[in-house]
Write a protein that holds these residues in place. Structure first.
Motif, PDB file in Angstrom:
ATOM      1  N   ASN A  79       0.802  -1.223   0.000  1.00  0.00           N
ATOM      2  CA  ASN A  79       0.000   0.000   0.000  1.00  0.00           C
ATOM      3  C   ASN A  79       0.835   1.274   0.000  1.00  0.00           C
ATOM      4  O   ASN A  79       0.276   2.366  -0.127  1.00  0.00           O
ATOM      5  N   LYS A  80       2.141   1.172   0.077  1.00  0.00           N
ATOM      6  CA  LYS A  80       3.018   2.340  -0.070  1.00  0.00           C
ATOM      7  C   LYS A  80       3.128   2.765  -1.533  1.00  0.00           C
ATOM      8  O   LYS A  80       3.578   3.865  -1.822  1.00  0.00           O
ATOM      9  N   PRO A  82       1.854   3.906  -5.225  1.00  0.00           N
ATOM     10  CA  PRO A  82       0.718   4.543  -5.902  1.00  0.00           C
ATOM     11  C   PRO A  82      -0.001   3.527  -6.790  1.00  0.00           C
ATOM     12  O   PRO A  82       0.622   2.618  -7.339  1.00  0.00           O
ATOM     13  N   ARG A  85      -3.985  -0.926  -4.206  1.00  0.00           N
ATOM     14  CA  ARG A  85      -4.952  -1.011  -3.115  1.00  0.00           C
ATOM     15  C   ARG A  85      -4.943  -2.461  -2.642  1.00  0.00           C
ATOM     16  O   ARG A  85      -5.601  -3.324  -3.228  1.00  0.00           O
ATOM     17  N   LYS A 142     -10.910   8.925  -3.723  1.00  0.00           N
ATOM     18  CA  LYS A 142     -10.448   9.770  -2.634  1.00  0.00           C
ATOM     19  C   LYS A 142      -9.356   9.097  -1.780  1.00  0.00           C
ATOM     20  O   LYS A 142      -8.868   9.700  -0.831  1.00  0.00           O
ATOM     21  N   ILE A 143      -8.974   7.869  -2.102  1.00  0.00           N
ATOM     22  CA  ILE A 143      -8.006   7.137  -1.280  1.00  0.00           C
ATOM     23  C   ILE A 143      -6.600   7.713  -1.410  1.00  0.00           C
ATOM     24  O   ILE A 143      -5.914   7.925  -0.411  1.00  0.00           O
ATOM     25  N   SER A 144      -6.138   7.978  -2.629  1.00  0.00           N
ATOM     26  CA  SER A 144      -4.749   8.435  -2.835  1.00  0.00           C
ATOM     27  C   SER A 144      -4.512   9.783  -2.201  1.00  0.00           C
ATOM     28  O   SER A 144      -5.373  10.653  -2.201  1.00  0.00           O
ATOM     29  N   CYS A 145      -3.284   9.965  -1.696  1.00  0.00           N
ATOM     30  CA  CYS A 145      -2.892  11.256  -1.112  1.00  0.00           C
ATOM     31  C   CYS A 145      -2.407  12.186  -2.197  1.00  0.00           C
ATOM     32  O   CYS A 145      -1.875  11.778  -3.182  1.00  0.00           O
TER      33      CYS A 145
END
Length: 145
Positions: A79-80, A82, A85, A142-145
């Motif tokens: 999950n680190k 990009p 998921r 909306k999950i990604s920073c």
């Protein structure tokens, strides 16, 4: 999806389930890219989770399956990356929901907590379940920073 490449990897604590899952997927006609490990000798899970996550994130592999003792280490590592998921699943319903609602692209299996039979069943469900999109798509975006 049998023509897609499925990424598969594990550390020493997930080696046995990985081998069973690999044989099952190949029997079904999937092309499997095995990122290791190749024995139950002690290894470090990030050494296998990072390359697998890179392959899934880049699109080289359609989906991935990682196995370790608890599922946590490989999930945290994957999950680190990009576009990855990774979902820890320990029953069939979670495997389905991870795809339907979260569009997970890496299944993380905790070998110490699920049988080989259940691991294979979860892999089948994960690989044959589609993302539902709709309201779930909005959330996943909306999950990604």
């Amino acid at each position: 999806m049998a023509d897609s490449i499925i990424a598969l990897g594990a550390d020493h604590a997930g080696f046995h389930h990985k081998q069973i899952i690999k044989a099952h997927l190949e029997k079904l006609g999937f092309s499997v890219k095995d990122f290791g490990t190749d024995s139950p000798e002690s290894v470090d899970y990030p050494d296998f989770a990072h390359p697998l996550a890179e392959a899934v994130g880049s699109g080289e592999c359609k989906l991935g399956i990682l196995v370790c003792g608890s599922g946590n280490g490989v999930a945290m590592t994957a999950n680190k990356h990009p576009k990855v998921r990774a979902a820890i699943c320990w029953n069939e319903e979670l495997a389905a929901l991870s795809r339907q609602h979260n569009n997970a692209n890496v299944l993380c299996v905790p070998e110490r907590f699920v049988s080989q039979e259940l691991a294979v069943q979860m892999a089948d469900i994960f690989l044959h379940t589609d993302f539902e999109g709709g309201r779930h798509g909005r959330r996943v975006s909306k999950i990604s920073c």
